[in-house]
Scaffold this motif. Structure first.
Motif, mmCIF file in Angstrom:
data_model
loop_
_atom_site.group_PDB
_atom_site.id
_atom_site.type_symbol
_atom_site.label_atom_id
_atom_site.label_comp_id
_atom_site.label_asym_id
_atom_site.label_seq_id
_atom_site.Cartn_x
_atom_site.Cartn_y
_atom_site.Cartn_z
ATOM 1 N N ALA A 282 0.820 -1.212 0.000
ATOM 2 C CA ALA A 282 0.000 0.000 0.000
ATOM 3 C C ALA A 282 0.856 1.266 0.000
ATOM 4 N N ASP A 283 0.294 2.329 -0.574
ATOM 5 C CA ASP A 283 0.885 3.653 -0.433
ATOM 6 C C ASP A 283 -0.022 4.480 0.477
ATOM 7 N N ARG B 171 -1.882 7.069 -0.125
ATOM 8 C CA ARG B 171 -3.199 7.404 -0.675
ATOM 9 C C ARG B 171 -4.168 6.254 -0.453
ATOM 10 N N GLN B 172 -3.695 5.023 -0.646
ATOM 11 C CA GLN B 172 -4.554 3.852 -0.408
ATOM 12 C C GLN B 172 -4.896 3.708 1.065
ATOM 13 N N GLN B 173 -3.920 3.974 1.934
ATOM 14 C CA GLN B 173 -4.193 3.901 3.374
ATOM 15 C C GLN B 173 -5.235 4.932 3.793
ATOM 16 N N ARG C 185 -7.660 6.091 1.861
ATOM 17 C CA ARG C 185 -8.965 5.605 1.397
ATOM 18 C C ARG C 185 -9.516 4.556 2.356
ATOM 19 N N PHE C 186 -8.640 3.673 2.827
ATOM 20 C CA PHE C 186 -9.081 2.657 3.800
ATOM 21 C C PHE C 186 -9.543 3.318 5.090
ATOM 22 N N THR D 11 -13.049 4.533 4.993
ATOM 23 C CA THR D 11 -14.109 3.523 5.041
ATOM 24 C C THR D 11 -14.489 3.156 6.466
ATOM 25 N N ASP E 108 2.116 8.651 -3.083
ATOM 26 C CA ASP E 108 1.986 7.647 -4.143
ATOM 27 C C ASP E 108 3.129 6.639 -4.169
#
Length: 307
Positions: A94-95, A97-99, A101-102, A105, A127
């Protein structure tokens, strides 16, 4: 307000012959809107205590409440809490940005604009894979994710681990802002008293699964002072006691005497100037020295706890 009442936590060994009691009837009351420090060597239960407060572990006995509401098995209470552990874990590959987004949630109040601001302050690339980050950069990333979620209660284990002096100061300023601007509560755990100096409003030392000592930082720093004084001839301790001074420590090198006193430094200075010393210096007394003197006066051998 966070309340812990008679918390006991044990971990069982495989054969149950070496079960370990990590916390033993521990009680604490931590007011809202402060930075509270937990200090103790590795193995004294700091990380376990933070996991209990976060609702990761259930205590064997006792209870933990946040503003009067039990935390264990209570999703609403847990949503108000963010825990940054010592052993950081991110998603595989993961980068940032993905963390983020998580994080959105599981936390609807996650603030994307605040996250962008924080990653900019830390100079973090959102990124790039987190596996390529240094230890300090991973710590910064975790703190940015935590603060962007606007928690009411922020739990930090080994808060400054891996951070250079510049980043430590930045993190301190960010924590101050959380408390002053939002009224958040921060609990910071460390094995080193020095790491929490000039950071906390209140501080507790853990030992043997209990709170060994707890104090308000402003209060303890105003109750002791260190002075260095010289006269034409060396003076015995009884001379200073006759001036109304009661040395907690007393050292002499020739005619120069160095003492730690339980009184305000201005009062000590006035009492000594009245007897015309050749030399009088009020010396800085760091937090480690203060705690050492306080705890040794209470009968504890604590120098190993304050490394």
């Amino acid at each position: 307000m966070l309340e812990l009442k008679n918390i006991t936590m044990r971990f069982e060994s495989y054969d149950k012959r070496q079960d370990q009691t990590v916390l033993d009837g521990l009680s604490l009351t931590i007011p809202s809107g402060c930075i509270y420090g937990l200090v103790g060597p590795n193995g004294t239960g700091k990380s376990t205590l933070l996991r209990l407060i976060a609702g990761v572990y259930q205590p064997e006995s006792g209870g933990i409440t946040l503003d009067g509401v039990p935390i264990w098995n209570n999703p609403d209470a847990k949503r108000r809490i963010c825990f940054v552990p010592d052993d950081l874990v991110f998603g595989p590959g993961a980068d940032l940005r993905q963390q983020a987004r998580f994080a959105r949630t599981i936390n609807p109040q996650f603030d994307k604009a605040r996250f962008a601001e924080l990653t900019g302050l830390f100079g973090l690339a959102v990124d790039k894979p987190l596996r390529n980050f240094s230890k300090g950069m991973k710590r910064q990333a975790a703190i940015a994710l935590a603060l962007a979620g606007h928690p009411d209660l922020l739990l930090l284990d080994e808060t400054f681990d891996g951070l250079d002096p510049v980043m430590r100061n930045l993190v301190r300023k960010l924590l101050y802002a959380e408390v002053l601007d939002r009224g958040a509560t921060v609990i910071a755990a460390s094995h080193s008293l020095r790491e929490l100096e000039n950071t906390c409003d209140r501080l507790a030392i853990l030992e043997g699964g209990r709170v060994l000592y707890e104090t308000d930082m402003d209060k303890i720093q105003s109750t002791l002072c260190k002075v260095q004084v010289a006269f034409p001839e060396a003076k015995p301790a009884s001379f200073f006691e006759g001036l109304g001074l009661a040395p907690l420590s007393f050292e002499q090198a020739g005619t120069v005497t160095t003492m730690v006193l339980r009184m305000d430094k201005s009062e000590a200075e006035a009492a000594l100037r009245a007897v015309d010393p050749l030399l009088l210096n009020v010396l800085p007394l760091d937090l480690e020295e203060i705690f050492t003197f306080e705890l040794e006066q209470a009968g504890y051998a604590v120098r190993s706890l304050l490394v």
